[in-house]
Design a protein around this motif. Structure first.
Motif, PDB file in Angstrom:
ATOM      1  N   ARG A 168      -7.677 -13.112 -15.871  1.00  0.00           N
ATOM      2  CA  ARG A 168      -7.517 -14.573 -15.894  1.00  0.00           C
ATOM      3  C   ARG A 168      -8.758 -15.296 -15.370  1.00  0.00           C
ATOM      4  O   ARG A 168      -9.102 -16.375 -15.855  1.00  0.00           O
ATOM      5  CB  ARG A 168      -6.309 -14.985 -15.052  1.00  0.00           C
ATOM      6  CG  ARG A 168      -4.994 -14.385 -15.516  1.00  0.00           C
ATOM      7  CD  ARG A 168      -3.816 -15.006 -14.769  1.00  0.00           C
ATOM      8  NE  ARG A 168      -3.850 -14.758 -13.335  1.00  0.00           N
ATOM      9  CZ  ARG A 168      -3.865 -15.714 -12.401  1.00  0.00           C
ATOM     10  NH1 ARG A 168      -3.848 -16.987 -12.773  1.00  0.00           N
ATOM     11  NH2 ARG A 168      -3.878 -15.394 -11.114  1.00  0.00           N
ATOM     12  N   SER A 192      -5.258 -19.623 -17.301  1.00  0.00           N
ATOM     13  CA  SER A 192      -3.845 -19.250 -17.118  1.00  0.00           C
ATOM     14  C   SER A 192      -3.442 -19.391 -15.659  1.00  0.00           C
ATOM     15  O   SER A 192      -2.829 -18.491 -15.078  1.00  0.00           O
ATOM     16  CB  SER A 192      -3.616 -17.812 -17.607  1.00  0.00           C
ATOM     17  OG  SER A 192      -3.971 -17.669 -18.966  1.00  0.00           O
ATOM     18  N   GLY A 240      -0.740 -22.797 -16.297  1.00  0.00           N
ATOM     19  CA  GLY A 240      -1.227 -22.437 -17.621  1.00  0.00           C
ATOM     20  C   GLY A 240      -2.559 -23.068 -17.968  1.00  0.00           C
ATOM     21  O   GLY A 240      -3.193 -22.683 -18.961  1.00  0.00           O
TER      22      GLY A 240
END
Length: 123
Positions: free
Chosen positions: A67, A85, A15
């Motif tokens: 991402r 992420s 994350g």
């Protein structure tokens, strides 16, 4: 000849984010397409992202779309890979690459490679 030096790798939790940088030597940097590839343990090296010499075109492998963002600063002879992420499956050695338009999909064949920087994403 172009020499490429990557930096910015490290250990991050799932994350999280990292930004890789690749500094290139040589006055012809602005003429090269640039790319990022990665190789996970026990796997073949795979294409991650690429950018045209002008920065007007960018390309990504499906698994990182949305991402990761590739960008370049031709005044600084540097290309970047912003990774957000992050997932454990993004763990790999990341390589910067340069070359003609053959760096770009579908060929994905650079002429020059950096030494690589390790990215480790913990779960």
């Amino acid at each position: 000849q172009v020499q490429l030096v990557e930096s910015g790798g490290g250990l991050v939790q799932a994350g999280g984010s990292l930004r890789l940088s690749c500094a290139a030597s040589g006055r012809t940097f602005v003429t090269y397409a640039m790319g990022w590839f990665r190789q996970a343990p026990g796997k073949e090296r795979e294409f991650v992202a690429a950018i045209t010499w002008s920065g007007s075109g960018t390309y990504y492998v499906d698994s990182v779309k949305g991402r990761f963002t590739i960008s370049r600063d031709n005044a600084k002879n540097t290309v970047y890979l912003q990774m957000n992420s992050l997932k454990p499956e993004d763990t790999a050695v990341y390589y910067c690459a340069a070359g003609t338009s053959a760096v770009l999909p579908p060929i994905r064949r650079p002429d020059y490679w950096g030494q690589g920087t390790q990215v480790t994403v913990s779960s």
